[in-house]
Design a protein around this motif. Structure first.
Motif, PDB file in Angstrom:
ATOM      1  N   GLY A  42       0.797  -1.224   0.000  1.00 20.60           N
ATOM      2  CA  GLY A  42       0.000   0.000   0.000  1.00 20.60           C
ATOM      3  C   GLY A  42       0.821   1.262   0.000  1.00 20.60           C
ATOM      4  N   THR A  43       2.127   1.158  -0.241  1.00 25.50           N
ATOM      5  CA  THR A  43       2.989   2.340  -0.311  1.00 25.50           C
ATOM      6  C   THR A  43       3.024   2.872  -1.745  1.00 25.50           C
ATOM      7  N   GLN A  44       3.533   4.078  -1.899  1.00 26.63           N
ATOM      8  CA  GLN A  44       3.603   4.679  -3.230  1.00 26.63           C
ATOM      9  C   GLN A  44       4.471   3.829  -4.142  1.00 26.63           C
ATOM     10  N   ASN A  45       3.939   3.488  -5.291  1.00 22.67           N
ATOM     11  CA  ASN A  45       4.620   2.574  -6.211  1.00 22.67           C
ATOM     12  C   ASN A  45       5.515   3.358  -7.159  1.00 22.67           C
ATOM     13  N   PRO A  46       6.838   3.209  -7.048  1.00 26.18           N
ATOM     14  CA  PRO A  46       7.741   3.944  -7.946  1.00 26.18           C
ATOM     15  C   PRO A  46       7.634   3.487  -9.400  1.00 26.18           C
ATOM     16  N   CYS A  47       7.117   2.275  -9.611  1.00 24.87           N
ATOM     17  CA  CYS A  47       7.023   1.747 -10.969  1.00 24.87           C
ATOM     18  C   CYS A  47       5.887   2.385 -11.769  1.00 24.87           C
ATOM     19  N   HIS A  48       5.058   3.203 -11.100  1.00 24.92           N
ATOM     20  CA  HIS A  48       4.027   3.959 -11.814  1.00 24.92           C
ATOM     21  C   HIS A  48       4.565   5.281 -12.339  1.00 24.92           C
ATOM     22  N   SER A  49       5.773   5.595 -11.932  1.00 25.34           N
ATOM     23  CA  SER A  49       6.375   6.853 -12.361  1.00 25.34           C
ATOM     24  C   SER A  49       6.683   6.815 -13.859  1.00 25.34           C
ATOM     25  N   SER A  50       6.469   7.931 -14.525  1.00 22.45           N
ATOM     26  CA  SER A  50       6.768   8.006 -15.959  1.00 22.45           C
ATOM     27  C   SER A  50       8.260   7.809 -16.219  1.00 22.45           C
ATOM     28  N   LEU A  51       9.094   8.174 -15.244  1.00 23.85           N
ATOM     29  CA  LEU A  51      10.535   7.974 -15.387  1.00 23.85           C
ATOM     30  C   LEU A  51      10.862   6.489 -15.471  1.00 23.85           C
ATOM     31  N   VAL A  52      10.326   5.678 -14.547  1.00 26.16           N
ATOM     32  CA  VAL A  52      10.594   4.240 -14.539  1.00 26.16           C
ATOM     33  C   VAL A  52       9.998   3.579 -15.780  1.00 26.16           C
ATOM     34  N   VAL A  53       8.787   3.992 -16.152  1.00 20.20           N
ATOM     35  CA  VAL A  53       8.141   3.412 -17.332  1.00 20.20           C
ATOM     36  C   VAL A  53       8.948   3.700 -18.594  1.00 20.20           C
ATOM     37  N   SER A  54       9.484   4.908 -18.689  1.00 17.66           N
ATOM     38  CA  SER A  54      10.293   5.272 -19.862  1.00 17.66           C
ATOM     39  C   SER A  54      11.587   4.466 -19.905  1.00 17.66           C
ATOM     40  N   VAL A  55      12.226   4.307 -18.740  1.00 16.55           N
ATOM     41  CA  VAL A  55      13.459   3.514 -18.680  1.00 16.55           C
ATOM     42  C   VAL A  55      13.176   2.063 -19.040  1.00 16.55           C
ATOM     43  N   LEU A  56      12.048   1.540 -18.552  1.00 14.43           N
ATOM     44  CA  LEU A  56      11.674   0.156 -18.863  1.00 14.43           C
ATOM     45  C   LEU A  56      11.478  -0.034 -20.363  1.00 14.43           C
ATOM     46  N   GLU A  57      10.787   0.898 -20.985  1.00 14.09           N
ATOM     47  CA  GLU A  57      10.558   0.789 -22.430  1.00 14.09           C
ATOM     48  C   GLU A  57      11.874   0.899 -23.200  1.00 14.09           C
ATOM     49  N   GLY A  58      12.748   1.796 -22.740  1.00 12.38           N
ATOM     50  CA  GLY A  58      14.052   1.920 -23.387  1.00 12.38           C
ATOM     51  C   GLY A  58      14.877   0.645 -23.253  1.00 12.38           C
ATOM     52  N   ALA A  59      14.828   0.029 -22.070  1.00 13.50           N
ATOM     53  CA  ALA A  59      15.561  -1.220 -21.857  1.00 13.50           C
ATOM     54  C   ALA A  59      15.010  -2.334 -22.741  1.00 13.50           C
ATOM     55  N   ARG A  60      13.692  -2.377 -22.882  1.00 17.41           N
ATOM     56  CA  ARG A  60      13.078  -3.402 -23.738  1.00 17.41           C
ATOM     57  C   ARG A  60      13.499  -3.233 -25.195  1.00 17.41           C
ATOM     58  N   ARG A  61      13.545  -1.990 -25.645  1.00 22.04           N
ATOM     59  CA  ARG A  61      13.927  -1.751 -27.038  1.00 22.04           C
ATOM     60  C   ARG A  61      15.402  -2.062 -27.280  1.00 22.04           C
ATOM     61  N   LEU A  62      16.257  -1.651 -26.340  1.00 18.88           N
ATOM     62  CA  LEU A  62      17.691  -1.870 -26.516  1.00 18.88           C
ATOM     63  C   LEU A  62      18.065  -3.345 -26.371  1.00 18.88           C
ATOM     64  N   SER A  63      17.316  -4.076 -25.541  1.00 23.38           N
ATOM     65  CA  SER A  63      17.647  -5.487 -25.306  1.00 23.38           C
ATOM     66  C   SER A  63      16.888  -6.433 -26.220  1.00 23.38           C
ATOM     67  N   ALA A  64      16.024  -5.892 -27.061  1.00 20.65           N
ATOM     68  CA  ALA A  64      15.212  -6.743 -27.935  1.00 20.65           C
ATOM     69  C   ALA A  64      16.098  -7.499 -28.928  1.00 20.65           C
TER      70      ALA A  64
END
Length: 446
Positions: free
Chosen positions: A210-232
């Protein structure tokens, strides 16, 4: 100062009472389940000992703790610790802890204990039994394999946080630190799966607390998408096995005079192909799951990848009377393997050779392993002159699915037979033949 009233003794007593309550709930649950061994597991007893004696070890500057080169100087917040580094509450015992070795740290950081002490859990006031049940049901919201992956990924995140200088707070986490960690994983492993596991594990831990979820941050989401594209990476799927290849395997291994090992591999191939079986579904088949009728057989799939509530499903396989008929091959295999019709054993098991009789027989063991089954299939393919590098165990399921799709089987029956939940998953198994692909441009009237 009297030892009976010291903060240390009070902490040890409190930890013992809390851990004892949780272990009693665990023991009662095991006795009410199908466990044949009702004794508590060693890990549960170890956690009880740690809960009681860890404060004493921290209080006394013991020489049993040996510092390693990269060891941390304080413990992570766990269910057996009493001092809270983040100041989120709890009884704090002043102590000067020596450096903790890597082995001790790995033993303590072994679950989501921080998650179940923070956020909503810190304000819950209920009995120890109710609290243990809450934790148990929350953990069971995920499959055992998923929860195991989450726990491993979350532990890796904790260890990374403690390896930083200065050390990083692992829970609750900031979006900046999570982003840096995902970038680190992407660079180190170049794996989309590794990054995804870390993201979803950290996200689930914050959601359940029930704590604030850092994975909802646009920063984390953008990094995740970048990692997916670079590691694809390009996905190279194994080719589907065709009915012609199956015919060659049966001609070589599936005759009436063949030995038990040869009949076994023939039966495994035909059954997987005809029933669109995943490997886990194939090797977990028991004799009691099979029912023969005059013109077909029924396979009861008790547990499947897409059947998360374990409702089970029946797969119907027709009797064709061809050489490659899975109905006839299965009957032949059960007869040669001497598996009784009322047996509750796995039908595909390892074999042992009996020197006295000069024959093979099934071992009284669990199902055949993945590596051994794959080895048997690839050896069979190589023996009939097929390039085995293009195929795997999943080629049998995709081969049956491809043949059915090209034959025009309706989507509804196709999905039901293969136990697919989505069209995307189903379509991923089908390899259209050239004739079907040509029909698109042929319909354009040009």
């Amino acid at each position: 100062m009297s030892t009976t009233t010291s903060p240390l003794i009070r902490t040890m007593t409190k930890n013992y009472d809390r851990q004892k309550t949780e272990l009693c709930v665990l023991l009662k649950r095991r006795r009410g389940s199908n466990h044949t061994n009702h004794a508590l597991p060693d890990t549960a007893l170890l956690s009880l000992l740690l809960a009681v004696f860890l404060p004493l070890l921290l209080e006394v500057n013991s020489s049993f703790f040996v510092a390693s080169g990269n060891a941390v100087n304080h413990l992570p917040t766990t269910s057996v610790s009493t001092a809270s580094q983040s100041g989120t509450g709890g009884n704090t015992v002043p102590c000067s802890a020596p450096p903790i070795s890597q082995a001790v740290r790995d033993q303590l950081v072994n679950d989501f204990s921080d998650v179940f002490q923070t956020g909503r859990w810190a304000s819950i006031q209920t009995s120890g039994e109710n609290l243990a049940d809450l934790k148990f049901f929350c953990e069971k919201s995920k499959s055992e394999s998923t929860f195991r992956k989450y726990r491993y990924a979350f532990n890796s995140w904790i260890k990374w946080c403690y390896s930083q200088s200065p050390k990083v707070q692992h829970f609750p986490a900031s979006d900046f630190n999570v982003s840096i960690y995902l970038i680190n994983l992407s660079k180190q492993f170049n794996s989309v799966a590794k990054v995804n596991e870390a993201f979803y594990a950290i996200s689930w831990a914050h959601e359940i607390s029930g704590t604030q979820n850092p994975c909802h941050s646009s920063l984390v989401v953008s990094v995740l998408e970048g990692a997916r594209r670079l590691s694809a990476k390009p996905v190279t799927k194994k080719e589907p096995i065709t009915s012609e290849i199956l015919q060659q395997i049966v001609n070589r291994y599936g005759t009436g005079s063949s030995s038990l090992p040869d009949i076994r591999i023939s039966c495994m191939c035909l059954l997987s192909y005809a029933a669109f079986l995943r490997f886990s579904e194939l090797v977990n088949l028991k004799r009691s799951d099979i029912t023969f009728y005059e013109d077909h057989l029924s396979l009861y799939i008790s547990k499947s990848k897409t059947d998360k509530y374990k409702t089970g499903s029946n797969v119907i396989v027709s009797k064709t009377n061809n050489v490659t008929c899975s109905y006839g091959m299965l009957q032949l295999y059960l007869k040669i393997a001497d598996i009784a019709s009322d047996s509750d054993c796995f039908i595909f098991r390892a074999l042992s050779f009996c020197k006295k009789s000069g024959k093979y027989k099934l071992r009284n063991s669990g199902p055949l392993s993945y590596s051994r089954a794959r080895e048997l299939l690839l050896n069979a393919l190589e023996s009939v002159g097929v390039d085995k590098s293009k195929f795997g165990l999943h080629s049998l399921r995709s081969g049956g699915a491809t043949a059915a799709a090209n034959a025009g089987v309706s989507d509804r029956l196709f999905k039901k037979h293969g136990r697919w939940r989505s069209d995307n998953a189903k379509d991923g198994y089908v390899h259209e033949n050239v004739k079907s692909l040509m029909s698109v441009s042929q319909s354009l009237n040009i």
